[in-house]
Design an enzyme around this catalytic site. Structure first.
Site, PDB file in Angstrom:
ATOM      1  N   GLU A   9       0.663  -1.348   0.024  1.00 33.78           N
ATOM      2  CA  GLU A   9       0.090   0.029  -0.121  1.00 33.78           C
ATOM      3  C   GLU A   9       0.934   1.254   0.060  1.00 33.78           C
ATOM      4  O   GLU A   9       0.574   2.239   0.793  1.00 33.78           O
ATOM      5  CB  GLU A   9      -1.008  -0.067   1.142  1.00 33.78           C
ATOM      6  CG  GLU A   9      -2.086  -1.266   1.268  1.00 33.78           C
ATOM      7  CD  GLU A   9      -2.920  -1.251   2.305  1.00 33.78           C
ATOM      8  OE1 GLU A   9      -2.551  -0.483   3.312  1.00 33.78           O
ATOM      9  OE2 GLU A   9      -3.686  -1.853   2.339  1.00 33.78           O
ATOM     10  N   GLU A 156      -5.502  -9.028   0.270  1.00 32.40           N
ATOM     11  CA  GLU A 156      -5.796  -9.124   1.615  1.00 32.40           C
ATOM     12  C   GLU A 156      -7.294  -8.703   1.805  1.00 32.40           C
ATOM     13  O   GLU A 156      -7.994  -7.764   1.067  1.00 32.40           O
ATOM     14  CB  GLU A 156      -5.065  -7.931   2.625  1.00 32.40           C
ATOM     15  CG  GLU A 156      -3.614  -7.885   2.672  1.00 32.40           C
ATOM     16  CD  GLU A 156      -3.022  -6.902   3.477  1.00 32.40           C
ATOM     17  OE1 GLU A 156      -3.675  -6.077   4.055  1.00 32.40           O
ATOM     18  OE2 GLU A 156      -1.675  -6.966   3.410  1.00 32.40           O
TER      19      GLU A 156
END
Length: 353
Positions: A9, A156
């Site tokens: 991220e 995820e």
């Protein structure tokens, strides 16, 4: 091994462009190294991105209007083009929980998979859950930059069980009980029907993880800290929910508990000592909406002191706190006080399980 994750991220808005100039070169270097080593056909480099790298405009908040964020659109296009050239997937982390966490007005049922009374209508498609809507927003963003057939991998997805008013075992069970059968049935999404490669997050709670994003960060596991399952689930998605196999031969500390000393006279240092205890242990269950949020002031102090005491392996000197604490030995039992369910487990007072 099928993938190498390059960062995690890196384009979060909260990072203030810290990794803007290094992520793509790192992706190129790693994939090129894999190619030169002769394993590039089977091992792909990819950049796990948060779902905030794409969005729909406020005046047309539907998946088909999905575009990459304007401030990184050029960079994302370069990354997607490189992934496409190497037959690598675009990896995204999708967390419906965060939609609830970030917006008190977000419809709760839309975070799950058991239907809503008012679906989001996008042309002829009705979206009944935010996972599908989020995923298809990415599909549209990829299509808009000319690579609509790029494979998507969900790196995820999960639901935390403490640290927020919406983080609890009931919601986690509901979420997985909806997600896993859909994955097993290869239902896909309206714009990408069929198989989706998805990785659950996470396996076990992490009591030392940063809580900068929120107290829930330490509670994503489908197992508790000690390897015990939190709720029934069927990883195969066949609906045969049962508790997963727990960690075996776990060695627990004695059932000693460090608690606030009710006979303490000078309470002027109590706040400082609680802060010290929580700085070096995990007090996330005490936060607003968390499982131990209902404890009184003495209970808060006892919880904090005890968590520090356990982290320090119950050394006698770690249960003092300038005379504000005392040790107790408990039999392992369940009890209910002030409508708060509590267990003594491994010397810890655990609320809400």
């Amino acid at each position: 091994m099928g993938y190498v994750a390059v960062g995690n991220e890196p384009f979060l808005k909260s990072y203030n462009n810290s990794f803007l100039n290094v992520t793509f070169p790192a992706l190129q270097n790693i994939q090129n190294a894999l190619n030169e080593a002769g394993v590039g056909d089977s091992i792909k480099a990819t950049v796990p991105s948060n779902a905030d790298v794409y969005e729909s405009p406020q005046n047309n908040p539907v998946p088909s209007a999905g575009r990459f964020r304007s401030d990184i659109s050029g960079l994302m296009t370069q990354i997607v083009q490189f992934l496409h050239q190497n037959n690598a997937p675009f990896t995204v982390n999708i967390y419906p929980f965060l939609s609830l966490y970030g917006n008190d007005n977000f419809p709760v049922d839309y975070a799950f998979f058991d239907g809503v009374s008012a679906p989001v209508v996008d042309n002829s498609i009705q979206y009944t859950n935010v996972f599908d809507a989020n995923f298809d927003t990415l599909v549209s963003a990829l299509k808009a930059v000319g690579f609509g057939d790029t494979p998507i991998l969900v790196g995820e997805v999960g639901w935390p069980t403490d640290g927020d008013k919406n983080a609890n075992t009931n919601y986690a069970y509901r979420f997985y009980n909806g997600l896993l059968p859909r994955l097993a049935a290869n239902k896909g999404t309206p714009l990408r029907p069929g198989y989706i490669e998805v990785y659950l997050f996470g396996l076990i709670d992490e009591d030392a993880k940063s809580v900068a994003p929120g107290n829930f960060e330490r509670h994503w596991g489908i197992f508790r800290y000690d390897g015990q399952p939190k709720y029934p689930m069927d990883i195969s998605g066949q609906g045969q929910n049962k508790y997963l196999v727990a960690a075996q031969n776990v060695k627990y500390l004695p059932t000693k508990w460090c608690m606030f000393n009710p006979n303490s006279k000078d309470l002027s240092k109590l706040a400082d000592n609680i802060n010290y205890a929580c700085t070096f242990s995990d007090c996330t269950a005490l936060g607003y909406g968390s499982s131990c949020n209902g404890l009184d002031a003495n209970g808060n102090a006892s919880y904090a002191f005890n968590m520090y005491f356990q982290v320090q392996n119950q050394q006698d000197l770690t249960c003092n706190f300038q005379g504000l604490a005392m040790m107790h030995v408990f039999a392992i039992r369940a009890r209910k006080e002030k409508k708060i369910k509590a267990n003594i487990r491994n010397g810890r007072l655990v609320c809400g399980y």
